[in-house]
Scaffold this motif. Structure first.
Motif, PDB file in Angstrom:
ATOM      1  N   ALA A  44      14.209  -3.514  -0.511  1.00 18.69           N
ATOM      2  CA  ALA A  44      14.252  -2.719  -1.745  1.00 18.69           C
ATOM      3  C   ALA A  44      13.425  -1.450  -1.591  1.00 18.69           C
ATOM      4  O   ALA A  44      13.869  -0.352  -1.960  1.00 18.69           O
ATOM      5  CB  ALA A  44      13.745  -3.550  -2.927  1.00 18.69           C
ATOM      6  N   LEU A  45      12.226  -1.577  -1.017  1.00 16.29           N
ATOM      7  CA  LEU A  45      11.384  -0.401  -0.806  1.00 16.29           C
ATOM      8  C   LEU A  45      12.015   0.520   0.230  1.00 16.29           C
ATOM      9  O   LEU A  45      11.989   1.753   0.074  1.00 16.29           O
ATOM     10  CB  LEU A  45       9.986  -0.829  -0.359  1.00 16.29           C
ATOM     11  N   ALA A  46      12.592  -0.050   1.277  1.00 16.13           N
ATOM     12  CA  ALA A  46      13.264   0.757   2.292  1.00 16.13           C
ATOM     13  C   ALA A  46      14.378   1.585   1.665  1.00 16.13           C
ATOM     14  O   ALA A  46      14.494   2.799   1.926  1.00 16.13           O
ATOM     15  CB  ALA A  46      13.817  -0.143   3.401  1.00 16.13           C
ATOM     16  N   GLN A  47      15.179   0.964   0.818  1.00 17.20           N
ATOM     17  CA  GLN A  47      16.282   1.686   0.194  1.00 17.20           C
ATOM     18  C   GLN A  47      15.778   2.738  -0.783  1.00 17.20           C
ATOM     19  O   GLN A  47      16.357   3.822  -0.897  1.00 17.20           O
ATOM     20  CB  GLN A  47      17.223   0.729  -0.517  1.00 17.20           C
ATOM     21  N   GLN A  48      14.688   2.440  -1.471  1.00 18.31           N
ATOM     22  CA  GLN A  48      14.116   3.426  -2.390  1.00 18.31           C
ATOM     23  C   GLN A  48      13.671   4.676  -1.638  1.00 18.31           C
ATOM     24  O   GLN A  48      13.885   5.801  -2.083  1.00 18.31           O
ATOM     25  CB  GLN A  48      12.935   2.795  -3.144  1.00 18.31           C
ATOM     26  N   ILE A  49      13.048   4.467  -0.477  1.00 21.83           N
ATOM     27  CA  ILE A  49      12.602   5.602   0.342  1.00 21.83           C
ATOM     28  C   ILE A  49      13.808   6.346   0.909  1.00 21.83           C
ATOM     29  O   ILE A  49      13.909   7.578   0.800  1.00 21.83           O
ATOM     30  CB  ILE A  49      11.688   5.101   1.470  1.00 21.83           C
ATOM     31  N   GLY A  50      14.718   5.608   1.524  1.00 23.10           N
ATOM     32  CA  GLY A  50      15.858   6.253   2.170  1.00 23.10           C
ATOM     33  C   GLY A  50      16.769   6.970   1.192  1.00 23.10           C
ATOM     34  O   GLY A  50      17.187   8.115   1.442  1.00 23.10           O
ATOM     35  N   SER A  51      17.065   6.343   0.079  1.00 22.60           N
ATOM     36  CA  SER A  51      17.937   6.971  -0.913  1.00 22.60           C
ATOM     37  C   SER A  51      17.254   8.161  -1.575  1.00 22.60           C
ATOM     38  O   SER A  51      17.897   9.168  -1.888  1.00 22.60           O
ATOM     39  CB  SER A  51      18.356   5.950  -1.979  1.00 22.60           C
ATOM     40  N   GLY A  52      15.933   8.050  -1.789  1.00 18.75           N
ATOM     41  CA  GLY A  52      15.204   9.169  -2.378  1.00 18.75           C
ATOM     42  C   GLY A  52      15.227  10.388  -1.482  1.00 18.75           C
ATOM     43  O   GLY A  52      15.435  11.521  -1.942  1.00 18.75           O
ATOM     44  N   ALA A  91       0.825  -1.206   0.000  1.00 22.07           N
ATOM     45  CA  ALA A  91       0.000   0.000   0.000  1.00 22.07           C
ATOM     46  C   ALA A  91       0.860   1.257   0.000  1.00 22.07           C
ATOM     47  O   ALA A  91       0.561   2.234  -0.703  1.00 22.07           O
ATOM     48  CB  ALA A  91      -0.930  -0.008   1.219  1.00 22.07           C
ATOM     49  N   VAL A  92       1.929   1.242   0.770  1.00 25.24           N
ATOM     50  CA  VAL A  92       2.831   2.396   0.830  1.00 25.24           C
ATOM     51  C   VAL A  92       3.523   2.602  -0.516  1.00 25.24           C
ATOM     52  O   VAL A  92       3.654   3.727  -1.004  1.00 25.24           O
ATOM     53  CB  VAL A  92       3.864   2.186   1.962  1.00 25.24           C
ATOM     54  N   ARG A  93       3.965   1.519  -1.120  1.00 24.62           N
ATOM     55  CA  ARG A  93       4.616   1.607  -2.429  1.00 24.62           C
ATOM     56  C   ARG A  93       3.666   2.221  -3.466  1.00 24.62           C
ATOM     57  O   ARG A  93       4.058   3.059  -4.275  1.00 24.62           O
ATOM     58  CB  ARG A  93       5.060   0.221  -2.893  1.00 24.62           C
ATOM     59  N   GLU A  94       2.425   1.815  -3.396  1.00 21.31           N
ATOM     60  CA  GLU A  94       1.439   2.290  -4.361  1.00 21.31           C
ATOM     61  C   GLU A  94       0.973   3.713  -4.059  1.00 21.31           C
ATOM     62  O   GLU A  94       0.754   4.507  -4.982  1.00 21.31           O
ATOM     63  CB  GLU A  94       0.235   1.348  -4.353  1.00 21.31           C
ATOM     64  N   GLY A  95       0.822   4.056  -2.764  1.00 16.40           N
ATOM     65  CA  GLY A  95       0.147   5.303  -2.427  1.00 16.40           C
ATOM     66  C   GLY A  95       0.995   6.427  -1.872  1.00 16.40           C
ATOM     67  O   GLY A  95       0.610   7.601  -1.980  1.00 16.40           O
ATOM     68  N   LEU A  96       2.161   6.132  -1.270  1.00 11.95           N
ATOM     69  CA  LEU A  96       2.926   7.171  -0.590  1.00 11.95           C
ATOM     70  C   LEU A  96       4.338   7.378  -1.132  1.00 11.95           C
ATOM     71  O   LEU A  96       4.992   8.361  -0.772  1.00 11.95           O
ATOM     72  CB  LEU A  96       3.013   6.863   0.917  1.00 11.95           C
ATOM     73  N   LEU A  97       4.830   6.467  -1.949  1.00 12.48           N
ATOM     74  CA  LEU A  97       6.196   6.587  -2.462  1.00 12.48           C
ATOM     75  C   LEU A  97       6.289   7.767  -3.425  1.00 12.48           C
ATOM     76  O   LEU A  97       5.482   7.901  -4.348  1.00 12.48           O
ATOM     77  CB  LEU A  97       6.608   5.297  -3.160  1.00 12.48           C
ATOM     78  N   ARG A  98       7.273   8.622  -3.192  1.00 12.59           N
ATOM     79  CA  ARG A  98       7.502   9.797  -4.022  1.00 12.59           C
ATOM     80  C   ARG A  98       8.979   9.845  -4.429  1.00 12.59           C
ATOM     81  O   ARG A  98       9.805   9.151  -3.836  1.00 12.59           O
ATOM     82  CB  ARG A  98       7.149  11.080  -3.251  1.00 12.59           C
ATOM     83  N   PRO A  99       9.342  10.684  -5.408  1.00  9.26           N
ATOM     84  CA  PRO A  99      10.759  10.760  -5.807  1.00  9.26           C
ATOM     85  C   PRO A  99      11.694  11.083  -4.642  1.00  9.26           C
ATOM     86  O   PRO A  99      12.822  10.605  -4.602  1.00  9.26           O
ATOM     87  CB  PRO A  99      10.761  11.892  -6.845  1.00  9.26           C
ATOM     88  N   GLY A 100      11.198  11.881  -3.671  1.00  9.14           N
ATOM     89  CA  GLY A 100      12.053  12.291  -2.561  1.00  9.14           C
ATOM     90  C   GLY A 100      11.836  11.523  -1.281  1.00  9.14           C
ATOM     91  O   GLY A 100      12.248  11.989  -0.213  1.00  9.14           O
ATOM     92  N   GLY A 101      11.190  10.359  -1.346  1.00 12.24           N
ATOM     93  CA  GLY A 101      10.976   9.580  -0.131  1.00 12.24           C
ATOM     94  C   GLY A 101       9.530   9.194   0.058  1.00 12.24           C
ATOM     95  O   GLY A 101       8.799   8.978  -0.909  1.00 12.24           O
ATOM     96  N   ILE A 102       9.088   9.132   1.296  1.00 14.93           N
ATOM     97  CA  ILE A 102       7.718   8.737   1.591  1.00 14.93           C
ATOM     98  C   ILE A 102       6.906   9.963   1.995  1.00 14.93           C
ATOM     99  O   ILE A 102       7.306  10.747   2.856  1.00 14.93           O
ATOM    100  CB  ILE A 102       7.659   7.662   2.704  1.00 14.93           C
ATOM    101  N   ALA A 103       5.762  10.137   1.331  1.00 11.47           N
ATOM    102  CA  ALA A 103       4.867  11.244   1.646  1.00 11.47           C
ATOM    103  C   ALA A 103       4.204  11.007   2.995  1.00 11.47           C
ATOM    104  O   ALA A 103       4.029   9.874   3.435  1.00 11.47           O
ATOM    105  CB  ALA A 103       3.807  11.398   0.560  1.00 11.47           C
TER     106      ALA A 103
END
Length: 541
Positions: free
Chosen positions: A471-479, A425-437
């Motif tokens: 993978a999702l954690a790194q996408q959020i943190g790196s973003g 749900a977070v991947r679909e709804g809150l993931l943004r280029p700069g992290g998690i909304a």
């Protein structure tokens, strides 16, 4: 109220809170001479209202941080006697009777310094030491040095500090981590809880309870003996959050506790004072005026409770998701708060284990299990596939997806299935280029779209990693790290919040200008760089 003396109490007496919640101490403050030190709106209420309503200062926090030059009672009497006289000038009166708190300072950046160097140079700039404070100050003394967020925030804040402490530990400032933890333990002993910040006007509320995480951090540094040392304070904080639970009837609430229809007890945010926040007085007065069908005291308490949540303000707390005048924070059982108190219960059980108190271990373990069951029953949405808040007055779940859904993963209470569904749900709804909304709502509030906040990025990364969603954690943190680095490249600063669209801008909204400094951004940035390494700097698209 002076610090409590534990020297005459046995270890068994200190541990008795494992069997029942003890009433928390009342909030008050006396200076070193035993004189009552009232917050500004009580010490000189007529003058306070005139200054805030007249907007003598662009930031309402400015006047409550100002230092009276003489006895506030005499200032008040003088103001009442002179305010109607010919030629009276309010601004001149304030200048004659107060030392202003000064303008918010932006720390200087050394040209060409890396982010790590910049943050290392910031720690001394953001450090304060006030074991004694000037007479009549709204600042509360603390026995050890501490680190403030920066900008207009010249005092130590509760939940901010945990994320700052992560950075201090990463920078090798382990002694300062211990000092900060000791300061929070001191406040629990002195006031019965940890206030929002060390100011008199913050004493009526707390903030998200991260003290157990601070103790956990200290234990990682020095060993498990830290748990035993802070056990009395852990239990006192727990008693503060649970005060009133034993006598509560089903379907009702008192202070921070809510008893649901089936007898489950969960927690909410709450403030002991139903008045406008002193540091945002005029904003709160105007908000209540926009809700003529509600008692203004109800609106003010909900605004204060929203400030206790740390998410001040967010669509999470709004009846219609848009208008601040519909705020109903005290009607909501939040998933993040209850996840943190679950962790507090688990931490107390761990601390009791280190001092070989088996009944205490069992008592708090059982409380954690009951809370976990209640969270899964009331705060898990099987239909949506993520954790939500619960409106205990309307007996229904709140539907929107927010970053708070990740706190059950962060604290480890979620099942693997629920964690995986939440990640989807977070991947679909809150993931943004700069992290998690923070949320999916864009309404101008600062804890909403498009802003992203450092503490929520860390909660997301740690929670997802805990359930192998690396993978999702790194996408959020790196973003988020990329966002921080892009703004640093442009403006040589780290700020309180960020626009997550990826442009490299600071966040907007809220009751004040974007602040530079910034404690929790510094801490989370260092942790993310340690975890993922520095990412290449990019320019704004």
């Amino acid at each position: 109220m002076r610090p409590m003396d534990f020297t005459s109490l046995s270890l068994a007496a200190l541990l008795c809170a494992a069997c029942s919640s003890q009433p928390a101490a009342t909030w008050s403050y006396e200076d070193a001479q035993g004189r009552a030190n009232l917050p500004p709106d009580q010490a000189y209420p007529e003058l306070f209202e005139a200054v805030q309503r007249g907007q003598l200062f662009t930031d309402q926090k400015h006047f409550v941080d100002a230092l009276p030059k003489r006895d506030p009672a005499k200032i008040r009497a003088d103001y009442l006697a002179r305010r109607g006289s010919d030629g009276f000038d309010l601004k001149t009166f304030v200048q004659d009777n107060f030392i202003e708190s000064g303008e918010a300072q932006s720390p200087a950046s050394k040209p060409g310094a890396s982010i790590e160097e910049h943050i290392d140079n910031l720690w001394p700039v953001l450090s304060r030491s006030y074991s004694q404070v000037p007479q009549y100050s709204s600042l509360l003394p603390l026995p050890q040095p501490y680190v403030v967020p920066g900008g207009r925030f010249r005092e130590m804040y509760y939940w901010d500090s945990y994320f700052t402490m992560l950075g201090l530990e990463q920078s090798g400032e382990r002694a300062r981590v211990r000092q900060m933890t000791d300061n929070f333990a001191y406040m629990i002993d002195t006031y019965g809880h940890i206030p929002n910040g060390n100011r008199t006007y913050y004493l009526s509320r707390s903030q998200p309870p991260f003290f157990a995480y601070m103790v956990e951090l200290q234990a990682r540094i020095e060993g498990d003996q830290a748990y035993g040392r802070y056990l009395p304070q852990l239990q006192k904080e727990y008693a503060y959050w649970m005060d009133g639970a034993q006598t509560l009837k089903s379907g009702t609430a008192a202070k921070h506790v809510v008893k649901l229809a089936d007898g489950s007890v969960l927690n909410r945010y709450w403030d002991a004072s139903p008045t406008p926040r002193q540091e945002s007085w005029l904003q709160d007065v105007k908000t209540a005026e926009q809700a003529p069908d509600r008692p203004k005291e109800e609106v003010w308490r909900d605004l204060r409770a929203g400030a206790e949540s740390g998410w001040d303000f967010s669509s999470r707390w709004l009846g219609d998701g848009q208008d601040l005048a519909t705020i109903r924070t005290t009607s909501i059982v939040p998933v993040d708060l209850n996840s943190l108190i679950y962790h507090l219960e688990r931490t107390i059980a761990k601390a009791c284990e280190t001092v070989h108190n088996t009944p205490c271990v069992q008592a708090y373990g059982q409380r954690a299990e009951r809370r976990q069951h209640a969270i899964e029953q009331y705060l898990w949405s099987a239909e949506k596939g993520f954790y939500v808040d619960y409106d205990w007055q309307q007996n229904q779940q709140r539907q929107p997806l927010t970053a708070a859904a990740l706190f059950p993963l962060f604290t480890g209470l979620a099942s693997t299935e629920h964690a995986n569904r939440t990640a989807d749900a977070v991947r679909e709804g809150l993931l943004r280029p700069g992290g998690i909304a923070t949320t999916q709502v864009n309404n101008g509030q600062q804890w909403d779209e498009p802003n992203g906040w450092a503490p929520l990025q860390w909660v997301a990364v740690e929670g997802l990693d805990r359930y192998q969603q690396t993978a999702l954690a790194q996408q959020i943190g790196s973003g988020f790290l990329q966002q921080v680095q892009n703004l640093y490249r442009k403006e040589n600063k780290l700020v309180e919040k960020y626009d997550l669209s990826g442009r490299g801008d600071g966040g907007g909204g809220g009751e004040y200008e974007l602040q530079d400094g910034f404690g929790w951004t510094n801490g989370v940035t260092l942790k993310l760089m340690g975890k993922y390494g520095a990412t290449p700097l990019t320019t704004r698209p």
